[in-house]
Design an enzyme around this catalytic site. Structure first.
Site, mmCIF file in Angstrom:
data_model
loop_
_atom_site.group_PDB
_atom_site.id
_atom_site.type_symbol
_atom_site.label_atom_id
_atom_site.label_comp_id
_atom_site.label_asym_id
_atom_site.label_seq_id
_atom_site.Cartn_x
_atom_site.Cartn_y
_atom_site.Cartn_z
ATOM 1 N N HIS A 56 0.861 -1.190 0.000
ATOM 2 C CA HIS A 56 0.000 0.000 0.000
ATOM 3 C C HIS A 56 0.897 1.240 0.000
ATOM 4 O O HIS A 56 2.067 1.182 0.395
ATOM 5 C CB HIS A 56 -0.902 -0.003 1.235
ATOM 6 C CG HIS A 56 -2.053 -0.960 1.141
ATOM 7 N ND1 HIS A 56 -3.179 -0.856 1.928
ATOM 8 C CD2 HIS A 56 -2.255 -2.036 0.336
ATOM 9 C CE1 HIS A 56 -4.031 -1.828 1.624
ATOM 10 N NE2 HIS A 56 -3.492 -2.565 0.665
ATOM 11 N N GLU A 58 1.026 3.929 1.854
ATOM 12 C CA GLU A 58 1.589 4.357 3.136
ATOM 13 C C GLU A 58 2.731 3.437 3.573
ATOM 14 O O GLU A 58 3.732 3.897 4.132
ATOM 15 C CB GLU A 58 0.504 4.359 4.225
ATOM 16 C CG GLU A 58 -0.666 5.299 3.943
ATOM 17 C CD GLU A 58 -1.825 4.592 3.249
ATOM 18 O OE1 GLU A 58 -1.578 3.696 2.410
ATOM 19 O OE2 GLU A 58 -2.979 4.945 3.541
ATOM 20 N N CYS A 89 -2.177 -0.234 7.378
ATOM 21 C CA CYS A 89 -1.336 0.964 7.261
ATOM 22 C C CYS A 89 -1.367 1.787 8.543
ATOM 23 O O CYS A 89 -0.342 2.332 8.961
ATOM 24 C CB CYS A 89 -1.780 1.800 6.064
ATOM 25 S SG CYS A 89 -1.505 0.961 4.492
#
Lengths: 159, 159
Positions: A56, A58, A89
């Site tokens: 992801h 992040e 995250c």
């Protein structure tokens, strides 16, 4: 920091979210980590292109910032993300000790486009026996011995 | 799978948790991902040695399994971890669609040795405005345009 600077960093995160889809990297998510007014980590969603469910925006931004700064601890850093983080995250943000989170889309907006992180929030909040993915306790008498050995170590590095 | 096989996989996860501390890699955590009776991913905690706050045992095992299988989707796989996952790792397990989780230590046992994942569970469960790490909405009118662009893409790969 001036509002203008905040907006520049968020604009960078949003630009990464668009780059991710234009280049076929993954979903429409981007993020940057900022320290002392400079970007020290960048990430975009690359789950489907690199076959990594943890990739992801992040997560990648945090990992890059840590590599750049030579530390797992991002205290003193702020994260700008194009969308409110999912529990994975958010967990990483807490583990990394990030100071503050700026986010562009709420998870409610994301859900309108088919990205339902609320399901993940609901599952994480449940008691372990109530989750959709079954969780089975196995060999606790053996597993605890690692913690016991850890406790005996004099040079252990807590975090 | 026989109970004996389950125990062998958990023993492998526990062995990794001890290897992590004996080799100074990180905290006492190990995990393996299993598919069709074979280990396809291994991980141990390496946060402090590689300066990566996301390098928990489960995360590394999942990433290695995905690389091995050439997919971000671990449906059909089971995870054996020496300790109940934190929210970050649980989130990754859900994103990866792992079928089932076997865990050795509960988070309550881990807390007795100074590893308090309950704090992370409590924070993730809070409303965003109540969390210890401040979350600030910024530029939502701009951020949403990435989702709008995504929706227009014909060849988008949902997941």
């Amino acid at each position: 920091m001036t509002d203008n600077t905040h907006q520049q960093f968020m604009a960078a995160a949003i630009a990464l979210s668009k780059q991710a889809i234009r280049e076929g990297r993954g979903g429409p998510y981007g993020a940057v980590v900022v320290k002392d007014g400079a970007i020290v980590g960048r990430g975009m969603n690359e789950v489907t292109s690199v076959n990594d469910p943890t990739a992801h925006a992040e997560m990648t931004a945090i990992r890059q910032a840590c590599e750049q700064l030579g530390s797992w601890n991002l205290a003193g850093c702020e994260l700008y993300t194009s969308c409110e983080p999912c529990p994975m995250c958010l967990g990483a943000i807490y583990w990394a000790r990030v100071d503050k989170i700026y986010y562009g889309n709420t998870k409610e907006i994301a859900a309108r486009f088919g990205f339902n992180s609320q399901y993940f929030y609901d599952e994480v909040a449940k008691a372990r026996e109530d989750r959709q993915i079954a969780m089975v306790l196995l060999m606790p008498e053996d597993a605890i011995t690692a913690f016991e050995e850890w406790e005996q170590q004099r040079d252990r590095q807590s975090y």
